[in-house]
Structure formats: structure tokens, C-alpha cells
Write a protein that holds these residues in place. Sequence first.
Motif, short mmCIF file in Angstrom:
data_model
loop_
_atom_site.label_atom_id
_atom_site.label_comp_id
_atom_site.label_asym_id
_atom_site.label_seq_id
_atom_site.Cartn_x
_atom_site.Cartn_y
_atom_site.Cartn_z
N LEU B 76 -32.70 1.16 10.19
CA LEU B 76 -33.59 2.43 10.30
C LEU B 76 -33.95 2.94 8.93
O LEU B 76 -32.88 3.23 8.16
CB LEU B 76 -32.57 3.16 11.24
N PRO B 77 -35.24 3.48 8.74
CA PRO B 77 -35.42 4.05 7.42
C PRO B 77 -34.85 5.50 7.32
O PRO B 77 -35.06 6.01 8.55
CB PRO B 77 -36.87 4.13 7.39
N VAL B 78 -34.17 5.67 6.49
CA VAL B 78 -33.47 7.00 6.23
C VAL B 78 -34.09 7.89 4.94
O VAL B 78 -33.96 7.31 3.85
CB VAL B 78 -31.94 6.77 6.20
N LEU B 79 -34.58 9.00 5.30
CA LEU B 79 -34.71 9.88 3.95
C LEU B 79 -33.79 10.97 4.09
O LEU B 79 -33.83 11.50 4.80
CB LEU B 79 -36.31 10.43 4.23
N MET B 80 -33.23 11.33 2.99
CA MET B 80 -32.50 12.38 2.70
C MET B 80 -33.08 13.50 1.95
O MET B 80 -33.78 13.39 0.92
CB MET B 80 -31.26 11.94 1.88
N VAL B 81 -32.97 14.67 2.55
CA VAL B 81 -33.80 15.90 2.10
C VAL B 81 -32.70 16.98 2.06
O VAL B 81 -31.88 17.48 2.83
CB VAL B 81 -34.73 16.39 3.13
N THR B 82 -32.30 17.09 0.74
CA THR B 82 -31.08 17.88 0.34
C THR B 82 -30.86 18.80 -0.88
O THR B 82 -31.93 18.46 -1.70
CB THR B 82 -29.83 16.80 0.19
N ALA B 83 -30.34 19.81 -0.86
CA ALA B 83 -30.18 20.57 -2.25
C ALA B 83 -29.00 20.09 -3.28
O ALA B 83 -29.08 20.32 -4.27
CB ALA B 83 -29.68 21.87 -1.96
N ASN B 99 -33.16 5.16 1.94
CA ASN B 99 -34.51 4.93 1.59
C ASN B 99 -35.27 5.70 0.75
O ASN B 99 -36.27 5.25 -0.09
CB ASN B 99 -35.26 4.33 2.85
N GLY B 100 -34.98 6.82 0.70
CA GLY B 100 -35.81 7.91 -0.28
C GLY B 100 -34.65 9.24 -0.22
O GLY B 100 -33.83 9.45 0.47
N TYR B 101 -35.20 10.12 -1.51
CA TYR B 101 -34.12 11.02 -1.80
C TYR B 101 -35.21 12.32 -2.32
O TYR B 101 -35.79 11.90 -3.34
CB TYR B 101 -33.04 10.57 -2.81
N VAL B 102 -35.18 13.07 -1.48
CA VAL B 102 -35.89 14.36 -1.71
C VAL B 102 -35.08 15.60 -2.06
O VAL B 102 -34.18 15.80 -1.25
CB VAL B 102 -37.03 14.67 -0.73
N ILE B 103 -35.27 16.17 -3.25
CA ILE B 103 -34.04 17.51 -3.50
C ILE B 103 -34.96 18.66 -2.93
O ILE B 103 -36.17 18.93 -3.26
CB ILE B 103 -33.53 17.67 -4.81
N LYS B 104 -34.28 19.70 -2.51
CA LYS B 104 -34.57 21.04 -1.96
C LYS B 104 -34.69 21.98 -3.33
O LYS B 104 -33.83 21.87 -3.91
CB LYS B 104 -33.78 21.53 -0.93
N PRO B 105 -35.52 22.79 -3.50
CA PRO B 105 -36.86 22.99 -2.74
C PRO B 105 -37.91 21.91 -3.08
O PRO B 105 -38.00 21.56 -4.10
CB PRO B 105 -37.36 24.55 -2.90
#
Lengths: 241, 124
Positions: B76-83, B99-105
Motif C-alpha cells: 500500500l502506498p503511504v504518504l506521511m504528512v507531518t510537522a 513512499n513519500g514525506y511532506v512536512i507541514k506547513p
Amino acid sequence: MSNDSRLDLAKKLVLALEKNNESDANSILDEISSHRETEIFHEVGRITRQLHDTMNKMGLDEERLSDMTKNDIPDAKERLQYVMSMTEQAANQTLNVVEELLPISKELNDQSDNLSEKWERFLDKEMPFEEFKGMAAELTKHFQNSKGSLKQVQEGLNDILMAQGFQDITGQIIKKVINLVQDVETNMVELVRITGAKGSVSKPEINTVLPGPVVPGVDDKAGDVANSQDDVDDLLSSLGF
Amino acid sequence: MKILVVDDFSTMRRIVKNLLRDLGFTNTVEADDGKTALPILEAGGIDFLVTDWNMPGMTGIDLLKAVRANPDLVDLPVLMVTAEAKKEQIIMAAQAGVNGYVIKPFTAGTLKEKIEKIFERIDG
């Protein structure tokens, strides 16, 4: 207790023990230890008195300290809770309007796209009269639609504008809490200095408490955080992502 | 394409949902932490997971580990969106198989780019 009386008691104790007189020996031991306890008690009292005096001399207000623990800190927790609920409310208010307006703006956009394509064909004189009549009706409908929709958009934008008022209020509340924290910090530092507390303060471990959002100038000093999405991307690509 | 959005803040879930809808993904489900997300994932039918890290109950990293440990969900593709922006945490997530990492904001553009990249890699 004087040296003589202690010596006297010690001799009596030896005598009692030699005679195997258990009850006498016990009562002598009790007497010795009760003297000792009284001394410790006096000493604790003296230290407490000294601490109290020093605190007063240093301008540390015991009442202020206890007031802070009893009232101000629980009060600050409630204030911060309120900040959280206010920001949540503002975010929800804004999101509500956005969710309401996005489909409206999309509908207007679709209508405009459709009509401008027809209008081009009309200008190029490629439109039969029957279709022109249809387009004229559509145009009328579009204008009527736009009027109502744009009014809704304007009202929504005003709601979003008003929802931003939370910044002012929460800002003021947070300022108060910052002042309290400063107050507590000053008093704690002074207290630690007076009592001469030594020893290192243990640092919280990363696995128990997550570091959370990076506050610029506070959390990024050690250079172990990613300051931007580019930093994250670079780090991940260096790992073969 | 059914997407599960996991975050303990409902406003953040709404923002992510709206951004996803804008990208053409209209079929989304929500959960407020790993504990509530896991049964939804185990029930099947979820094609993509977007999760926060710091949540009460069960954190995003533990959810990710549970997903990778489940044979039905391992791909399962997992994208982490976190501070969470500590380098050691990003590395930890990578090692756990994110699978991907996005930092907030974050911006709508970043989210779009990361999602597209994930699907490119899967399709390719």
C-alpha cells in the motif's frame, strides 16, 4: 545533649546489656534516639527558617509562588485550551465557507468556458441562427446565475475575513501565558540558586515525546532538522528515494 | 481510487481532503489516529494512505510499521504528512517503508507533486 550525659547513657546501656536486661537497654536506646530526633527536628526547622528569610531578603514572594502553582498555572492551561478551541473554530468556519464556495466558482467557471467557446464560433460567423438563439438564452441564464453566485462568494469572503479575528484574541492570550512562564522561570531560577541545588537536569528523550513542529530560532539550532521540503527531498534522495 | 486520510486534527483532514478533491480524488475516508485507521485498512478497499505522525493512541510511524507487517497491505502506498522535521525521524520513516514525506506547513503544489511521484513509481 551534653557529652557527659551521652557518656552516662552509654555506660548505662553497656551495663544493661551485660546484665542481659533487655527492657532497660531498649529504654536507654529510645532515650538516645529521641534526643537525636529532636536535634534533627530543630535543624530542619532552622533550615526552613533560613530559607524563608533568604527568600524574603531576595524579594521572593512565597505567596506569589504558591499563588502561581495554585491558580496561575491551571489558569494558563485553560487559556491555552481556549486558544486551541478558538483556532479550531476559526479554521472550521473558514473551511466551511471554502467548501461551500468552491463548487459555486467551479460552476461559474464551467459556464464561462462553455459560453466563451460558443462566442468564438459566433464571432467567426460559424453559428447557425437556431444555435444563436440557444446561446442567447444561455447567456441570459449565465448572467442571472453570476449575480447570485458572486453575491454568495462575496458574503463568503467576508465570513472568511471575520473568522481571522481569532489571531488578535489568541495572540493576547498567548502573550499572557508567555508572561506567566517568564515569571515562573525567574522565580524557579532564584529558588534553585538559593537552595543551591546541584546536579544535572535530565533531558527528555526523543522516543517518549515527539519534537513536533519546528519553531524557527528555537528548534533548528542544532542543525538536525529539515527546514524545508527541499531539505526533506534531498535527505530522502540521498537515501536512494 | 479510495484514499484514507489519518490525522488527529479534523481541520487538517479537511484541508487534505479538499486538496485531494482538487486533484481529482473524490473518494476519501477519514480516521483520527492509527488505532481507528488500522481496522479500516484491514477491511480492504483502500488504495492510498495519507497519514500524520504525531497522534494519540497510535502514531503514524506505528501505523506505517503495522501496514508493512501485514501481507495484505505490504504494498500500500503511504504518504506521511507531518510537522515532524528531525532528520533522524525522516530517516526512521524511510526505513519503515514510507513512499513519500511532506512536512507541514505544505502547499497544494507539494502535495500534488509527491502524490504524482508515488503513482509514477508504482505505475513504472
